[in-house]
Design an enzyme around this catalytic site. Structure first.
Site, PDB file in Angstrom:
ATOM      1  N   ARG A 168       0.738  -1.159  -0.042  1.00 17.47           N
ATOM      2  CA  ARG A 168      -0.210   0.046   0.066  1.00 17.47           C
ATOM      3  C   ARG A 168       0.846   1.227   0.137  1.00 17.47           C
ATOM      4  NH1 ARG A 168      -5.600  -1.672   3.473  1.00 17.47           N
ATOM      5  NH2 ARG A 168      -5.880  -3.745   2.111  1.00 17.47           N
ATOM      6  N   SER A 219     -10.504   0.732   4.760  1.00 18.70           N
ATOM      7  CA  SER A 219      -9.639   0.117   5.977  1.00 18.70           C
ATOM      8  C   SER A 219      -8.675   1.676   6.369  1.00 18.70           C
ATOM      9  CB  SER A 219      -8.650  -0.666   5.683  1.00 18.70           C
ATOM     10  OG  SER A 219      -9.246  -1.939   5.090  1.00 18.70           O
ATOM     11  N   GLU A 290      -3.511   4.730   6.805  1.00 14.40           N
ATOM     12  CA  GLU A 290      -3.784   4.588   5.268  1.00 14.40           C
ATOM     13  C   GLU A 290      -4.200   5.949   4.609  1.00 14.40           C
ATOM     14  OE1 GLU A 290      -5.345   1.398   3.241  1.00 14.40           O
ATOM     15  OE2 GLU A 290      -5.071  -0.165   4.444  1.00 14.40           O
TER      16      GLU A 290
END
Length: 304
Positions: A168, A219, A290
């Site tokens: 990510r 998320s 994130e």
């Protein structure tokens, strides 16, 4: 700000950012522009850099948390960059194309490898930027190259081998100033029916395990490991259902923070920090966020 900004035909002023992110939160953008092509985008960037006007490239807003205040710079959307061109076993996709649309277009033509992306609520440009992933597959798995505007305002094609990437994250997160225009992927022949079956099973699971009925940004934290996902850690800390204002840790999935209807950006940020601090206190795990905060320069002075 000078009138030259009207060099973009698609230019809005004093726009509510709630309509441009999946959390449905945030303040107002003084300017929101959508260049129609590369030439208009280059001209805009030249002007903004010359005048030292801050700007932010926005995809679908599925991984950002805007502040509640006014964004004094320029929000740039590349939603007009919708090109999809296939050549042999390669396909070029514009950065403004929604990832699920691209994935389904590939499946309709019996290409496999993009089933994982059907549920990703982001643009191709955003997915390349953050190396979006699901089901142990990621954007960079099939990536060949990325077309960009460099910080020096040159249009270049960067090969995958030139770009660092990881879980990510990618080169673009650590090298600000690059604008992703599109990406080229390899395509592999598969079977449409098999791909559709995979998607159907996964979508049923997502609906039963994720709070898709509420605005969120997916998320919140990266998983420390596959065996120790953030959702399980947060749940084990007793934080499911924790509320700050209109923001809430989902009862369905603890790594989702949802907007119950009237959340402010400050509510969301304060809840994120509460979860982060409590997990660190109880488990000594430093969860990594994130999402990206945008327009929060005065957060510390505003008070929490």
């Amino acid at each position: 700000m000078k009138q030259e900004l009207k060099l973009c035909e698609d230019c809005l002023t004093n726009v509510s950012l709630k309509n441009y992110n999946t959390f449905r939160i945030g303040g107002v953008a003084k300017y929101l522009v959508a260049p129609k092509d590369e030439a208009e985008l280059l001209s805009l960037l030249q002007y903004l850099l010359k005048e030292r006007i801050p700007y932010f490239i926005l995809g679908n807003g599925s991984n950002v948390i805007f502040s509640d205040s006014i964004y004094e710079g320029v929000i740039i959307r590349l939603n007009h960059f919708q090109e999809i061109v296939k050549k042999c076993d390669r396909i070029f996709v514009g950065s403004g194309v929604m990832m699920p649309r691209f994935a389904m277009a590939m499946i309709e033509e019996s290409y496999c490898g993009f089933e994982w992306a059907v549920g990703i609520p982001g643009t191709v440009g955003g997915c390349v930027y953050g190396n979006a992933e699901a089901y142990k597959e990621s954007t960079f798995d099939h990536l060949i190259s990325v077309k960009v505007i460099t910080p020096n305002l040159e249009i270049k094609e960067l090969k995958k081998e030139e770009l660092s990437f990881g879980y990510r994250t990618s080169f673009f997160k650590t090298h600000p100033g690059y604008v992703i225009l599109g990406a080229t992927f390899e395509v592999i022949k598969g079977y449409k029916n098999e791909s559709l079956e995979i998607i159907e099973k996964r979508m049923k699971k997502r609906k039963s395990t994720q709070p898709l009925e509420f605005p969120s940004a997916g998320s919140v934290f990266r998983n420390p490991s596959a065996e120790n996902p953030s959702g399980m850690i947060i749940e084990n800390c007793g934080l499911k259902g924790t509320i700050v204002g209109g923001a809430k840790v989902s009862e369905k999935h603890a790594n989702f923070i949802i907007n119950t209807g009237n959340a402010t950006s400050k509510d969301v940020r304060n809840l994120i920090e509460l979860v982060h601090e409590e997990v660190k206190r109880q488990c000594n795990i430093d969860l990594v966020l994130e999402q990206e905060y945008v327009g929060w320069d005065s957060y510390e002075t505003e008070g929490k």
